[in-house]
Design an enzyme around this catalytic site. Structure first.
Site, PDB file in Angstrom:
ATOM      1  N   CYS A   1       0.821  -1.211   0.000  1.00  0.00           N
ATOM      2  CA  CYS A   1       0.000   0.000   0.000  1.00  0.00           C
ATOM      3  C   CYS A   1       0.859   1.267   0.000  1.00  0.00           C
ATOM      4  O   CYS A   1       2.009   1.263   0.425  1.00  0.00           O
ATOM      5  CB  CYS A   1      -0.971   0.038   1.171  1.00  0.00           C
ATOM      6  SG  CYS A   1      -2.004  -1.431   1.338  1.00  0.00           S
ATOM      7  N   ARG A   2       0.276   2.321  -0.471  1.00  0.00           N
ATOM      8  CA  ARG A   2       0.827   3.669  -0.424  1.00  0.00           C
ATOM      9  C   ARG A   2      -0.321   4.587  -0.018  1.00  0.00           C
ATOM     10  O   ARG A   2      -1.456   4.397  -0.451  1.00  0.00           O
ATOM     11  CB  ARG A   2       1.366   4.127  -1.773  1.00  0.00           C
ATOM     12  CG  ARG A   2       2.448   3.263  -2.416  1.00  0.00           C
ATOM     13  CD  ARG A   2       3.840   3.575  -1.854  1.00  0.00           C
ATOM     14  NE  ARG A   2       4.091   2.854  -0.608  1.00  0.00           N
ATOM     15  CZ  ARG A   2       5.200   2.967   0.110  1.00  0.00           C
ATOM     16  NH1 ARG A   2       6.160   3.794  -0.281  1.00  0.00           N
ATOM     17  NH2 ARG A   2       5.364   2.282   1.214  1.00  0.00           N
TER      18      ARG A   2
END
Length: 259
Positions: A2-3
Site C-alpha cells: 500500500c501507499r
C-alpha cells in the site's frame, strides 16, 4: 504493501494531489519508488475528502486498480478540498472483502489508512480481540488486518485518547503480539494529520500556504520533503509538524483528546 497520502492546506482539485505530480499516488499504484514490500498496488483504492462546513468526509472507493477507474478522472478534476486522505492497496489477502477493505476507513469525522501488514494474520492478532467491545468485533468494516487495526485505533479514540497516543499505543500492542508487523498508520479529522512510521517509508512536506502533506513517499523531487525516522509518530497541522518516538508516547500517561 500500500501507499497512502494525507493533505491539509488551501483548497485544490483532487487531481493536483493524486494524479498530476510526476510520482503521484496514481503512479505509485504500479511504480512505487520506496515501497519496501510488494511492487504493485492494484487491489483497490480510495480517497476521502472534507467539504467546507461539513465535518463528515465523503469517500470514493473501488476494489480494482486506480488506473482502471475512468470515473476518478472526472471526479478528481472537479472535486476540490483542503483536507484529503487517499490510498492505493496491495492486499494482505488478495480479494478479501473487495471495496469494503479499501482505505480510507471512516467513522464520524475520522479517516484512516494502514500501510503494511499484521504478521501471522489472523492468528497473531487473536489475543487482542478481547480489547474490543463485542459489538466492535461484530461490526468490523472488512475481514482484514487493516480493518482490525482501525477498530483498535477507533476504540481508543472513542475512549477519549489523543490521536498520537492512540496510534502509538495501538502500534505497540500489535508489534508485541506480532513482532514482524509493518504498521504505518495514517489518521485525519480534516484539521490535523497523525501518522506512524513503523516498518515502511514515510515522508512529510510542509510548505507555504500554509499546507502539509504526509505520504508514504514523495510525489515529486522537490527539496521540501523530509523522511520520518522509523518508529516515529508524526502529528501535523497546516502550520506545524511534530515528530515523537513511539516509545516516548506510550511510556507517558495517556493524553486526552478534546473535540
Amino acid at each position: 504493501m500500500c501507499r497512502h497520502l494525507a493533505y491539509l492546506g488551501p483548497e485544490q482539485p483532487l487531481k493536483h494531489l493524486l494524479l498530476d505530480p510526476p510520482h503521484s499516488l496514481y503512479r505509485q499504484s504500479w511504480a512505487p519508488r520506496r515501497q519496501r514490500n510488494g511492487t504493485v498496488n492494484a487491489d483497490g483504492f480510495g480517497v476521502g475528502w472534507y467539504a467546507d462546513g461539513d465535518p463528515v468526509p465523503a469517500r470514493y472507493r473501488r476494489s480494482g486498480p486506480i488506473w482502471a477507474d475512468q470515473s476518478l478522472l472526472d471526479l478528481a478534476r472537479v472535486v476540490r478540498s483542503g483536507a484529503v486522505l487517499a490510498a492505493v492497496r496491495d492486499a494482505t489477502l488478495t480479494g478479501a472483502d473487495a471495496e469494503a477493505a479499501a482505505a480510507p476507513f471512516a467513522s464520524g469525522h475520522w479517516l484512516f489508512s494502514h500501510n503494511g501488514a499484521v504478521a501471522g494474520w489472523p492468528d497473531a492478532a487473536a489475543p487482542l480481540v478481547s480489547l474490543l467491545p463485542p459489538v466492535d468485533v461484530l461490526s468490523l468494516q472488512a475481514r482484514t488486518d487493516s480493518a482490525f487495526v482501525w477498530a483498535l485505533v477507533l476504540h481508543r479514540l472513542r475512549s477519549g485518547e489523543a490521536p498520537d497516543y492512540a496510534l502509538a499505543a495501538t502500534v505497540r500492542q500489535l508489534a508485541e503480539a506480532a513482532p514482524a508487523s509493518r504498521l504505518n498508520l495514517l489518521l485525519t479529522d480534516g484539521e490535523t494529520v497523525t501518522a506512524t512510521a513503523w516498518g515502511d517509508s514515510l515522508w512529510y512536506r510542509a510548505e507555504p500556504g500554509p499546507a502539509v502533506i504526509v505520504a508514504s513517499e514523495p510525489y515529486d523531487d522537490e527539496p521540501l520533503w523530509r523522511e520520518v525516522p522509523d518508529r516515529t509518530v508524526v502529528t501535523a497541522s497546516r502550520t506545524e509538524v511534530r515528530l515523537d518516538p513511539v516509545e516516548d508516547l506510550v511510556s507517558a500517561p495517556p493524553k486526552e483528546h478534546c473535540t
